[in-house]
Design an enzyme around this catalytic site. Structure first.
Site, PDB file in Angstrom:
ATOM      1  N   ARG A 190      -1.200  -8.073   7.897  1.00  0.00           N
ATOM      2  CA  ARG A 190      -0.804  -7.210   7.123  1.00  0.00           C
ATOM      3  C   ARG A 190      -1.772  -6.903   5.843  1.00  0.00           C
ATOM      4  NH1 ARG A 190       3.166  -3.466   9.199  1.00  0.00           N
ATOM      5  NH2 ARG A 190       3.585  -3.191   6.841  1.00  0.00           N
ATOM      6  N   ARG A 226      -4.188  -1.400   4.530  1.00  0.00           N
ATOM      7  CA  ARG A 226      -4.279  -1.035   6.039  1.00  0.00           C
ATOM      8  C   ARG A 226      -4.112   0.881   6.593  1.00  0.00           C
ATOM      9  NH1 ARG A 226       2.121  -2.777   4.398  1.00  0.00           N
ATOM     10  NH2 ARG A 226       1.262  -4.944   4.088  1.00  0.00           N
ATOM     11  N   LYS A 265       5.544 -18.356   0.070  1.00  0.00           N
ATOM     12  CA  LYS A 265       5.009 -17.599   1.157  1.00  0.00           C
ATOM     13  C   LYS A 265       3.796 -17.410   1.623  1.00  0.00           C
ATOM     14  CE  LYS A 265       6.748 -13.428   4.051  1.00  0.00           C
ATOM     15  NZ  LYS A 265       5.093 -12.889   3.810  1.00  0.00           N
ATOM     16  N   GLN A 280      13.242 -11.901  -0.953  1.00  0.00           N
ATOM     17  CA  GLN A 280      12.207 -12.265  -1.223  1.00  0.00           C
ATOM     18  C   GLN A 280      11.632 -11.765  -2.600  1.00  0.00           C
ATOM     19  OE1 GLN A 280       9.876  -8.745   0.163  1.00  0.00           O
ATOM     20  NE2 GLN A 280       7.486  -9.912  -0.481  1.00  0.00           N
ATOM     21  N   PRO A 313      11.627 -11.225   5.852  1.00  0.00           N
ATOM     22  CA  PRO A 313      10.906 -10.158   4.877  1.00  0.00           C
ATOM     23  C   PRO A 313      10.463  -8.845   5.390  1.00  0.00           C
ATOM     24  CG  PRO A 313      10.055 -11.892   4.190  1.00  0.00           C
ATOM     25  CD  PRO A 313      10.713 -12.802   5.534  1.00  0.00           C
ATOM     26  N   HIS A 339       0.994 -13.057   6.398  1.00  0.00           N
ATOM     27  CA  HIS A 339       1.444 -11.759   5.994  1.00  0.00           C
ATOM     28  C   HIS A 339       1.087 -10.885   7.823  1.00  0.00           C
ATOM     29  CE1 HIS A 339       3.066  -9.290   2.321  1.00  0.00           C
ATOM     30  NE2 HIS A 339       2.830  -8.677   3.023  1.00  0.00           N
TER      31      HIS A 339
END
Length: 284
Positions: free
Chosen positions: A256, A166, A229, A129, A79, A253
């Protein structure tokens, strides 16, 4: 004219040349110092292959089964969000590619096409997701829509109670398109003077109180199998087994979310020490 890409690195360079810097940074960037992002690749470089020679390779079959569905190779589409920032057809193009390759696509909750549009575009096997919103009624409606439109599993993202920091997105002051899957359900028009409105949106709408104890609620609103996940430890893999997850996705991830966690491939041995006949494993 640019050369035709022959591997993933070639496509990355083509994207760098083609996309606006803001969008390229969004797709390729990681959290904070990007240590985990870099280690995800470096950890692969430290793994070597021990080949066996003089083996009959005249017929090679990479196909496998995932939750009872046959796919052509042990590779699925993870995803990822906002595909229209890179291609005008967005996730519809991705789903059609998955169908052509006979593999499974996991559609992001943050897709730029609705889950209904993606379901109608082709016959690819699709999972959905899910991030859990503070408003559980919205989460329930999304799950019901996925089930009604033929999605075969719910992939619960468990490693994002808050959005990863980020820094490239903050520096670029990225503005994202509205989330198509929650149009009419949730206001996504968030104005911030602190950098990325992606951060502000995620942190204002996601439910940071969602825990293992809430998996029972999620199971109660759907008949679909639930994959969890974001698992990186044996302890969390055991918890997933205890709450009745159909499978786990070993993932950080893509570097990220939480920086300085281990590269995913380095924890496979620890996580996969579970009894494999009781739960399905996936690596991302």
């Amino acid at each position: 004219m640019a050369e035709e890409p022959v591997n993933v690195n070639g496509f990355r360079e083509l994207a760098r040349q083609t996309l606006p810097k803001m969008y390229y940074d969004f797709f390729t960037g990681g959290a904070e110092d990007q240590y985990t992002l870099k280690e995800n690749e470096e950890a692969f470089h430290r793994i070597t292959i021990q080949p066996k020679i003089l083996v009959d390779t005249s017929s090679i079959d990479l196909s496998t089964m995932v939750l009872g569905y046959s796919i052509s190779m042990p590779v699925m589409i993870a995803p990822t969000s906002r595909h229209k920032l890179a291609n005008p057809s967005g996730e519809i193009a991705t789903a059609r590619a998955a169908s052509t390759c006979n593999t499974i696509m996991v559609l992001s909750i943050s897709s730029t096409c609705t889950l209904e549009e993606v379901a109608a575009c082709c016959n690819a096997v699709r999972f959905f997701q899910l991030c859990v919103y503070k408003r559980r009624d919205i989460t329930a409606k999304l799950v019901q829509r996925a089930e009604n439109n033929g999605y075969k599993a719910i992939v619960l993202t468990g490693d994002s109670p808050r959005h990863g920091r980020r820094e490239a997105d903050i520096k670029n002051k990225i503005i994202i398109p509205e989330l198509k899957n929650v149009e009419g359900l949730l206001s996504t028009k968030i104005v911030t003077d602190k950098g990325s409105n992606l951060d502000a949106l995620a942190n204002q709408t996601r439910d940071p109180s969602f825990t293992w104890e809430d998996i029972g609620w999620l199971k109660s609103i759907t008949k679909l199998p639930i994959l969890i996940k974001g698992v990186l430890t044996h302890e969390d893999a055991l918890k997933a087994l205890e709450v009745g997850a159909a499978g786990i996705i070993v993932s950080n991830h893509g570097g990220r979310q939480l920086d300085y966690c281990p590269p995913t491939i380095s924890v496979l041995e620890e996580v996969f020490s579970l009894p494999c006949n009781r739960i399905s494993f996936f690596y991302l």
